[in-house]
Motif scaffolding. Structure first.
Motif, mmCIF file in Angstrom:
data_model
loop_
_atom_site.group_PDB
_atom_site.id
_atom_site.type_symbol
_atom_site.label_atom_id
_atom_site.label_comp_id
_atom_site.label_asym_id
_atom_site.label_seq_id
_atom_site.Cartn_x
_atom_site.Cartn_y
_atom_site.Cartn_z
ATOM 1 N N GLU A 41 0.818 -1.226 0.000
ATOM 2 C CA GLU A 41 0.000 0.000 0.000
ATOM 3 C C GLU A 41 0.845 1.267 0.000
ATOM 4 N N VAL A 49 -5.257 -1.584 -9.829
ATOM 5 C CA VAL A 49 -6.710 -1.467 -9.720
ATOM 6 C C VAL A 49 -7.197 -0.041 -10.033
ATOM 7 N N THR A 52 -8.100 1.893 -14.581
ATOM 8 C CA THR A 52 -9.265 2.319 -15.359
ATOM 9 C C THR A 52 -9.885 3.603 -14.783
ATOM 10 N N GLU A 53 -9.722 3.815 -13.479
ATOM 11 C CA GLU A 53 -10.194 5.077 -12.874
ATOM 12 C C GLU A 53 -9.433 6.261 -13.463
ATOM 13 N N ASN B 39 -1.662 -9.911 -13.331
ATOM 14 C CA ASN B 39 -2.746 -9.095 -12.795
ATOM 15 C C ASN B 39 -3.871 -9.029 -13.802
ATOM 16 N N VAL B 41 -7.266 -6.928 -14.364
ATOM 17 C CA VAL B 41 -8.085 -5.806 -13.896
ATOM 18 C C VAL B 41 -9.325 -5.719 -14.775
ATOM 19 N N SER B 43 -13.198 -3.705 -15.072
ATOM 20 C CA SER B 43 -13.998 -2.635 -14.478
ATOM 21 C C SER B 43 -15.261 -2.383 -15.288
ATOM 22 N N PRO B 299 -5.795 3.571 3.575
ATOM 23 C CA PRO B 299 -5.935 2.123 3.779
ATOM 24 C C PRO B 299 -5.832 1.766 5.261
ATOM 25 N N LYS B 301 -5.714 -1.546 7.767
ATOM 26 C CA LYS B 301 -5.558 -2.998 7.803
ATOM 27 C C LYS B 301 -6.402 -3.554 8.953
ATOM 28 N N SER B 307 -7.855 -5.432 4.117
ATOM 29 C CA SER B 307 -7.789 -3.993 4.359
ATOM 30 C C SER B 307 -8.910 -3.258 3.629
ATOM 31 N N SER B 309 -9.899 0.628 2.138
ATOM 32 C CA SER B 309 -9.253 1.895 1.776
ATOM 33 C C SER B 309 -10.263 2.932 1.293
ATOM 34 N N LYS B 355 -9.456 -5.046 0.029
ATOM 35 C CA LYS B 355 -8.404 -5.944 -0.466
ATOM 36 C C LYS B 355 -8.259 -7.169 0.440
ATOM 37 N N GLU B 372 -8.850 -7.581 -5.051
ATOM 38 C CA GLU B 372 -9.175 -6.223 -4.623
ATOM 39 C C GLU B 372 -10.384 -5.719 -5.405
ATOM 40 N N ARG B 374 -12.885 -2.270 -5.840
ATOM 41 C CA ARG B 374 -12.881 -0.844 -5.553
ATOM 42 C C ARG B 374 -14.081 -0.193 -6.225
ATOM 43 N N ILE B 388 -17.944 3.780 -10.966
ATOM 44 C CA ILE B 388 -16.996 2.797 -11.497
ATOM 45 C C ILE B 388 -16.724 1.744 -10.435
ATOM 46 N N SER B 390 -14.178 -1.598 -9.923
ATOM 47 C CA SER B 390 -13.002 -2.265 -10.494
ATOM 48 C C SER B 390 -12.630 -3.471 -9.653
ATOM 49 N N LEU B 391 -12.058 -4.421 -10.327
ATOM 50 C CA LEU B 391 -11.648 -5.662 -9.678
ATOM 51 C C LEU B 391 -10.228 -5.988 -10.116
ATOM 52 N N ASN B 392 -9.355 -6.254 -9.176
ATOM 53 C CA ASN B 392 -7.993 -6.657 -9.511
ATOM 54 C C ASN B 392 -7.704 -8.009 -8.861
#
Lengths: 78, 396
Positions: A41, A49, A52-53, B39, B41, B43, B299, B301, B307, B309, B355, B372, B374, B388, B390-392
């Motif tokens: 972090e 992540v 795209t934002e 990764n 991602v 969205s 963020p 924990k 966590s 955020s 996350k 994750e 968001r 929006i 999003s997924l990671n």
């Protein structure tokens, strides 16, 4: 006027936090002392992540770049 | 959302069957290029508003977009113990847009109501941990119906002697081609094929400088400066502008634009469980647009493996010199636009990320490193709103 006030307040808070914390001096941190700095972090770049934002923000706003949104390429027309 | 998640899971399961880890717990450093991380991602983005540029600053801005990006990173160490990183990514966006549909005002679900953009990129870098240097280069491309882009970049970085600071310089070039798809009523009468549009160039040259510094065991900061020069066709050919007399014209903007964004970022580890992340950017360009961006994220924990955020971003900008609302401009203005993305506004973006990174892997799958999610809600003060999610998914 309201937005200017909010912005000034946020900037002042950021500057205050940075300067206050920096005032505790800039010390040489050894590799074994970087446990917290190496936390995922704590990265100073953008995380996957957020990709795209940042992309939609650079389409919907006139400003981009400086570690927040790409500086060229793509279209931005949709 | 379910489809995005299942497709992501499917891809990662396949990778899990074939991949081998780049490193193990013994600290062995592979001399072969081995998979380090994948990764995915995904969205989903939707927006509403009533200031579409295609219809001259009035009309629906309704838009939906689904994005999927897969990013694969390979690592190897050479005989001199330098780390080589190969990063390859492929992104695919598909969108439907109410305003794009109105390039032809009489159309209803015309060909332009939806499009798909494909954007691969690849980069290679070599990091010398002993000297504290990194050099790298990358190539990128982007293709959609009316726009093609090809980019290249070179990066050099050098750490300070104590390895607590790093200076990075990057140069980027984007060579783009814009297809001249005009609003249907402004097209010349031709006998050629309708889809055979002429193209014109838009080039971007950018130099980025950054310096990061560790202040102490809990705090690090970074400063960023970009110098961006754009040349070529910087309008969008299907954006309409309605003059005071009711006549319709194409958007017309200058052929050059110089941008200067400057930013500072600070991350602070507060105690053992909370991190404060702050970002501020000042932006100015020679079209008269000045902007400020302030972002804060915290963020927390909750456990070592989970966590939350929450984040908030405030953005404000002034209008470009050439902006005018519907039917407010006249022929005396050489340059004119009714694109509300270049008007004066401020926006708020608020949301949170969640996350999960369990020790034994997500769902007990060893290499399924983290998940994750968001969500953010974006609102401009000109009634444009967007959401929006999003997924990671990280495989490591």
């Amino acid at each position: 006027m309201k937005k200017t006030r909010i912005l000034k307040l946020m900037c002042a808070c950021c500057i205050f936090v940075i300067t206050t914390l920096s005032a505790s001096s800039c010390t040489t941190v050894k590799a074994y002392q970087k446990a917290k700095l190496n936390d995922a972090e704590m990265t100073l770049g953008n995380r996957k992540v957020e990709k795209t934002e940042l992309s939609f923000q650079s389409y919907r706003e006139g400003a981009s770049g400086a570690n927040a949104g790409k500086s060229g390429g793509g279209c931005g027309c949709n | 959302m379910k489809r995005i998640f299942l497709s992501a899971l499917g891809i990662l399961s396949l990778i899990q069957l074939h991949a081998q880890s780049a490193s193990d717990s013994s600290g062995y450093k592979s001399k072969k290029l081995t998979l380090d991380e994948v990764n995915l991602v995904s969205s989903y983005y939707n927006q509403t508003g009533n200031n579409a540029a295609v219809t001259g600053g009035i009309g629906s801005e309704k838009l939906n977009d689904i994005s999927n990006i897969i990013d694969v990173k390979f690592i190897r160490y050479d005989k001199k113990n330098r780390r080589h990183i190969l990063d390859a990514a492929l992104g695919i966006d598909h969108y439907t847009s109410a305003s794009s549909d109105l390039i032809d005002l009489k159309a209803n679900s015309s060909a332009s109501h939806a499009d798909t953009r494909i954007y691969p990129d690849i980069s290679y870098s070599v990091e010398n941990e002993t000297k504290g240097t990194t050099i790298g280069a990358g190539l990128s491309a982007s293709s959609e119906f009316d726009y093609k882009s090809f980019g290249g970049n070179i990066t050099v970085a050098k750490k300070t002697n104590d390895k607590n600071g790093e200076f990075t310089a990057k140069v980027q070039v984007y060579l783009d081609k814009v297809s001249l798809v005009l609003p249907v009523e402004l097209r010349p009468v031709t006998s050629g094929r309708e889809n055979n549009y002429p193209t014109t160039a838009r080039n971007t040259y950018a130099a980025s400088l950054s310096y990061s510094q560790i202040i102490n065991q809990n705090l690090q900061v970074a400063f960023f400066a970009d110098f961006i020069q754009q040349q070529g066709y910087l309008s969008l050919p299907f954006h309409r502008v309605y003059f005071k007399d009711g006549s319709v014209h194409q958007e017309n903007l200058p052929n050059t634009r110089s941008k200067l964004p400057l930013a500072v970022r600070a991350n602070y580890f507060l105690g053992d469980n909370i991190i404060l992340k702050a970002y501020y950017r000042f932006y100015t360009d020679n079209w008269g647009l000045t902007a400020h961006t302030a972002n804060i994220e915290m963020p927390v924990k909750i456990t070592p493996f989970f966590s939350v955020s929450p984040f908030y971003r405030f953005y404000t900008q002034t209008a470009i010199k050439y902006f005018g609302k519907y039917q407010t401009q006249s022929a005396t203005n050489v340059y004119h636009s009714s694109n509300y993305d270049l008007s004066a506004f401020n926006s708020n973006f608020l949301g949170a990320g969640f996350k999960f990174n369990p020790l034994k892997g997500v769902f007990g799958l060893k290499h399924f490193n983290s998940l994750e999610i968001r969500y953010g809600h974006y609102a401009k003060n000109n009634q444009m709103n967007a959401n929006i999610i999003s997924l990671n998914i990280k495989y490591k």
